[in-house]
Motif scaffolding. Structure first.
Motif, mmCIF file in Angstrom:
data_model
loop_
_atom_site.group_PDB
_atom_site.id
_atom_site.type_symbol
_atom_site.label_atom_id
_atom_site.label_comp_id
_atom_site.label_asym_id
_atom_site.label_seq_id
_atom_site.Cartn_x
_atom_site.Cartn_y
_atom_site.Cartn_z
ATOM 1 N N LYS A 92 0.796 -1.424 -0.135
ATOM 2 C CA LYS A 92 0.078 0.018 -0.051
ATOM 3 C C LYS A 92 0.819 1.361 0.116
ATOM 4 O O LYS A 92 0.397 2.223 -0.532
ATOM 5 N N ALA A 93 2.055 1.216 0.605
ATOM 6 C CA ALA A 93 2.956 2.500 0.826
ATOM 7 C C ALA A 93 3.557 2.633 -0.582
ATOM 8 O O ALA A 93 3.581 3.750 -1.191
ATOM 9 N N LEU A 94 3.833 1.500 -1.131
ATOM 10 C CA LEU A 94 4.476 1.662 -2.405
ATOM 11 C C LEU A 94 3.552 2.093 -3.512
ATOM 12 O O LEU A 94 3.813 3.130 -4.274
ATOM 13 N N GLN A 95 2.186 1.731 -3.489
ATOM 14 C CA GLN A 95 1.315 2.264 -4.365
ATOM 15 C C GLN A 95 0.981 3.585 -4.220
ATOM 16 O O GLN A 95 0.606 4.425 -5.038
ATOM 17 N N HIS A 96 0.801 3.965 -2.835
ATOM 18 C CA HIS A 96 0.769 5.376 -2.405
ATOM 19 C C HIS A 96 1.460 6.345 -3.352
ATOM 20 O O HIS A 96 1.034 7.315 -3.814
ATOM 21 N N TYR A 97 3.016 6.199 -3.162
ATOM 22 C CA TYR A 97 3.836 7.056 -4.025
ATOM 23 C C TYR A 97 3.752 6.996 -5.509
ATOM 24 O O TYR A 97 3.968 7.907 -6.105
ATOM 25 N N VAL A 98 3.363 5.782 -5.950
ATOM 26 C CA VAL A 98 3.002 5.585 -7.566
ATOM 27 C C VAL A 98 1.698 6.600 -7.656
ATOM 28 O O VAL A 98 1.821 7.416 -8.786
ATOM 29 N N ASP A 99 0.843 6.775 -6.779
ATOM 30 C CA ASP A 99 -0.318 7.431 -6.974
ATOM 31 C C ASP A 99 0.135 9.049 -6.785
ATOM 32 O O ASP A 99 -0.710 9.914 -7.644
ATOM 33 N N MET A 100 1.055 9.229 -6.012
ATOM 34 C CA MET A 100 1.333 10.745 -5.974
ATOM 35 C C MET A 100 1.981 11.160 -7.277
ATOM 36 O O MET A 100 1.710 12.319 -7.916
ATOM 37 N N ALA A 101 2.897 10.126 -7.957
ATOM 38 C CA ALA A 101 3.581 10.604 -9.101
ATOM 39 C C ALA A 101 2.342 10.727 -10.216
ATOM 40 O O ALA A 101 2.433 11.556 -11.028
ATOM 41 N N ASP A 102 1.296 9.821 -10.329
ATOM 42 C CA ASP A 102 0.278 10.079 -11.221
ATOM 43 C C ASP A 102 -0.397 11.161 -11.144
ATOM 44 O O ASP A 102 -0.954 11.654 -11.989
ATOM 45 N N THR A 103 -0.734 11.604 -9.594
ATOM 46 C CA THR A 103 -1.410 12.754 -9.497
ATOM 47 C C THR A 103 -0.657 14.089 -10.200
ATOM 48 O O THR A 103 -1.516 14.793 -10.816
ATOM 49 N N CYS A 104 0.487 13.964 -9.881
ATOM 50 C CA CYS A 104 1.241 15.143 -10.579
ATOM 51 C C CYS A 104 1.173 14.993 -12.194
ATOM 52 O O CYS A 104 0.775 16.138 -12.792
ATOM 53 N N LEU A 105 1.262 13.746 -12.851
ATOM 54 C CA LEU A 105 1.394 13.752 -14.109
ATOM 55 C C LEU A 105 0.074 14.082 -14.625
ATOM 56 O O LEU A 105 -0.230 14.776 -15.586
ATOM 57 N N ASP A 106 -1.108 13.681 -14.012
ATOM 58 C CA ASP A 106 -2.503 14.142 -14.463
ATOM 59 C C ASP A 106 -2.846 15.437 -14.109
ATOM 60 O O ASP A 106 -3.663 16.020 -15.208
ATOM 61 N N HIS A 107 -1.915 16.477 -13.671
ATOM 62 C CA HIS A 107 -1.965 17.804 -13.523
ATOM 63 C C HIS A 107 -1.137 18.547 -14.537
ATOM 64 O O HIS A 107 -0.599 19.776 -14.169
ATOM 65 N N GLY A 108 -0.273 17.780 -15.169
ATOM 66 C CA GLY A 108 0.891 18.240 -16.257
ATOM 67 C C GLY A 108 2.211 18.891 -15.330
ATOM 68 O O GLY A 108 2.410 19.544 -15.798
ATOM 69 N N VAL A 109 2.204 18.192 -14.026
ATOM 70 C CA VAL A 109 3.244 18.686 -13.329
ATOM 71 C C VAL A 109 4.276 17.454 -13.269
ATOM 72 O O VAL A 109 3.988 16.177 -13.141
ATOM 73 N N THR A 110 5.853 17.783 -13.418
ATOM 74 C CA THR A 110 6.769 16.912 -13.542
ATOM 75 C C THR A 110 7.227 16.393 -12.132
ATOM 76 O O THR A 110 7.611 17.262 -11.383
ATOM 77 N N PRO A 111 7.129 14.997 -11.850
ATOM 78 C CA PRO A 111 7.513 14.867 -10.431
ATOM 79 C C PRO A 111 9.181 14.435 -10.408
ATOM 80 O O PRO A 111 9.370 13.897 -11.360
ATOM 81 N N ILE A 112 9.819 14.827 -9.352
ATOM 82 C CA ILE A 112 10.983 14.780 -9.148
ATOM 83 C C ILE A 112 11.079 14.032 -7.802
ATOM 84 O O ILE A 112 10.634 14.584 -7.001
ATOM 85 N N ILE A 113 11.641 12.951 -7.571
ATOM 86 C CA ILE A 113 11.434 12.033 -6.473
ATOM 87 C C ILE A 113 12.804 11.905 -5.756
ATOM 88 O O ILE A 113 13.880 11.530 -6.391
ATOM 89 N N THR A 114 12.762 11.922 -4.492
ATOM 90 C CA THR A 114 13.754 11.615 -3.563
ATOM 91 C C THR A 114 13.729 10.595 -2.777
ATOM 92 O O THR A 114 12.864 10.080 -2.337
ATOM 93 N N LEU A 115 14.803 9.624 -2.868
ATOM 94 C CA LEU A 115 14.584 8.087 -2.284
ATOM 95 C C LEU A 115 14.678 8.232 -0.905
ATOM 96 O O LEU A 115 14.343 7.337 -0.020
ATOM 97 N N GLN A 116 15.811 9.176 -0.370
ATOM 98 C CA GLN A 116 15.975 9.315 1.138
ATOM 99 C C GLN A 116 16.183 10.566 1.554
ATOM 100 O O GLN A 116 17.125 11.208 1.034
ATOM 101 N N HIS A 117 15.515 11.155 2.382
ATOM 102 C CA HIS A 117 15.378 12.530 2.859
ATOM 103 C C HIS A 117 15.662 12.589 4.506
ATOM 104 O O HIS A 117 14.662 12.848 5.162
ATOM 105 N N PHE A 118 16.877 12.558 4.882
ATOM 106 C CA PHE A 118 17.079 12.379 6.350
ATOM 107 C C PHE A 118 16.782 11.194 6.970
ATOM 108 O O PHE A 118 17.399 10.680 7.946
ATOM 109 N N THR A 119 15.595 10.725 6.970
ATOM 110 C CA THR A 119 14.963 9.627 8.124
ATOM 111 C C THR A 119 15.503 8.458 7.225
ATOM 112 O O THR A 119 15.470 8.175 6.158
ATOM 113 N N LEU A 120 15.672 7.379 8.244
ATOM 114 C CA LEU A 120 15.843 6.090 8.091
ATOM 115 C C LEU A 120 14.759 5.233 8.717
ATOM 116 O O LEU A 120 14.164 5.431 9.635
ATOM 117 N N PRO A 121 14.416 4.224 8.282
ATOM 118 C CA PRO A 121 13.526 2.928 9.105
ATOM 119 C C PRO A 121 14.418 2.856 10.424
ATOM 120 O O PRO A 121 15.464 2.987 10.448
#
Length: 430
Positions: A92-121
């Motif tokens: 579900k988490a993996l699909q959530h971020y795919v949905d975020m990218a798709d929402t960007c694309l649906d609005h004509g927005v280019t997604p730039i994705i960062t894999l790790q921003h300070f936090t770790l598991p």
């Protein structure tokens, strides 16, 4: 009469967020453990809590960004949500971020994705974080799962955000952050781990999503020193910046994030002394790091600028929107022809007119850089929302959009409309 500044066609005009700072309730991360520890290892203004509830409100936030006129959204995916326990991936988490990218694309927005921003598991940090020899392999596995789902939706991937900030703070104590280690050998191991993890991620992305551009987002400072301060400057810059350029020559682009200038001053007579001190690992470990540890222990969340006659932001930083010019010119000399994306630039201020002034001044120098032939292809403002600013909590306000801490209501600031007009017209007004 001055003329408006015209930017190249297809220029990226964006705003950014980071998962932990906006999503809320990131309960399987190492930062959440610190924030909720009844006996924390360092002071913090307040926990992140529900943050901006972007986890649930991302669709309206992305729609708002697009409505303003911006064409790019940089956001991070949260490893702690995707792999909350070692080897267990949340579909579900993996699909959530795919949905975020798709929402960007649906609005004509280019997604730039960062894999790790300070936090770790939290499980990664408990296992030694970046110093664990298995970390690069874990990051490869994590990147593989993300890219199997994300595929080529995002044309730019930042593997790791501000490695210099993250590792010097976490392993040398320049600020109090996980994993709260103060040791040069651990720093060296962590820095090597970051570079290896980045290299692994780059290989995965090129295999699974050919054509997607890969790079790191580097925190770079506009350094200034007098003769006595030069040895300290060179030592600090090597640890904070140059150490993480190891893989940049092989990257597709370089992310630059500059907020201020730093002045390093010392009496001329101390220059040779500090040079000798910093060349000795033993003395650095026994004298310099304890000093940093005392500074971190005494640190309190930001309470505003000191009254020293210097114009400063709410973070206490020297006001220097033009500092990004020096950092970009430096990396352009180091990596000629390398594409540069300004992945963060902004100001913490309670006066929104200051934000417009900061934006205007920063964009003026960006336009000059492009005019001089430097390959700067995008400008991403930090941040879209007033969000959780790490140990300083919610007091420093960077956002184009205000967020009510009680109701989560969004209020668009005048600076957002100004910047949106710039993005829509591709020009900065005279």
């Amino acid at each position: 009469m001055s003329q408006p500044l015209i930017f190249p066609d297809r220029f990226l005009w964006g705003a950014a967020t980071a998962a932990h700072q906006v999503e809320g309730d990131n309960a399987t991360s190492d930062w959440w453990e610190w924030e909720t520890d009844p006996s924390p290892k360092a002071p913090m203004a307040e926990p992140s809590g529900a943050a901006c509830d972007h986890l649930n409100r991302y669709k309206e936030d992305i729609a708002l960004l697009a409505k303003l006129g911006l064409n790019t959204y940089r956001f991070s995916v949260e490893w702690a949500r995707i792999e909350p326990r070692q080897g267990e991936f949340d579909p579900k988490a993996l699909q959530h971020y795919v949905d975020m990218a798709d929402t960007c694309l649906d609005h004509g927005v280019t997604p730039i994705i960062t894999l790790q921003h300070f936090t770790l598991p939290a499980w990664v940090t408990r296992a030694g974080a970046w110093t664990n020899p298995s970390l690069p392999a874990w990051f490869r596995r994590y990147t593989t799962r993300v890219m199997e789902h994300m595929q080529s939706r995002a044309p730019y991937i930042c593997t790791i955000n501000e490695p210099g900030n993250m590792i010097t703070r976490g392993y040398l104590g320049t600020f109090p952050t996980p994993p709260f280690v103060r040791n040069l050998d651990a720093f060296d191991a962590a820095a090597a781990g970051v570079n290896a993890a980045h290299r692994n991620a780059r290989e995965v992305i090129r295999e699974l999503a050919p054509g997607v551009k890969v790079g790191m987002a580097h925190a770079l400072q506009d350094w200034h020193a007098n003769s006595g301060g030069v040895p300290t400057l060179e030592w600090a810059r090597e640890l904070h910046e140059d150490r993480f350029f190891a893989e940049t020559a092989e990257d597709d682009f370089l992310g630059v994030q500059t907020y201020t200038r730093l002045d390093v001053k010392a009496p001329r007579s101390l220059g040779h002394v500090s040079a000798a001190l910093l060349r000795s690992r033993r003395l650095t470990q026994s004298l310099v790091l304890p000093y940093l540890r005392r500074q971190a222990a005494a640190a309190v969340p930001v309470e505003g600028a000191p009254d020293d006659g210097i114009r400063r932001t709410l973070m206490g930083y020297r006001w220097a929107p033009e500092a990004v010019e020096a950092t970009i010119r430096r990396v352009a000399r180091l990596f000629p022809g390398k594409e540069v994306v300004i992945t963060e630039h902004g100001v913490a201020t309670g006066d929104d007119a200051d934000r417009v002034e900061y934006l205007r001044a920063g964009l003026r120098v960006v336009h000059r850089l492009i005019g001089d032939g430097l390959p700067v292809t995008g400008y991403v403002h930090w941040s879209l929302l007033d969000n959780f600013e790490w140990w300083d909590g919610y007091r420093p306000t960077y956002g184009l959009v205000a967020v009510d801490r009680t109701t989560q209501e969004r209020t668009v600031k005048p600076s957002a409309h100004w910047y949106g007009d710039v993005a829509r017209t591709n020009r900065v007004p005279a």
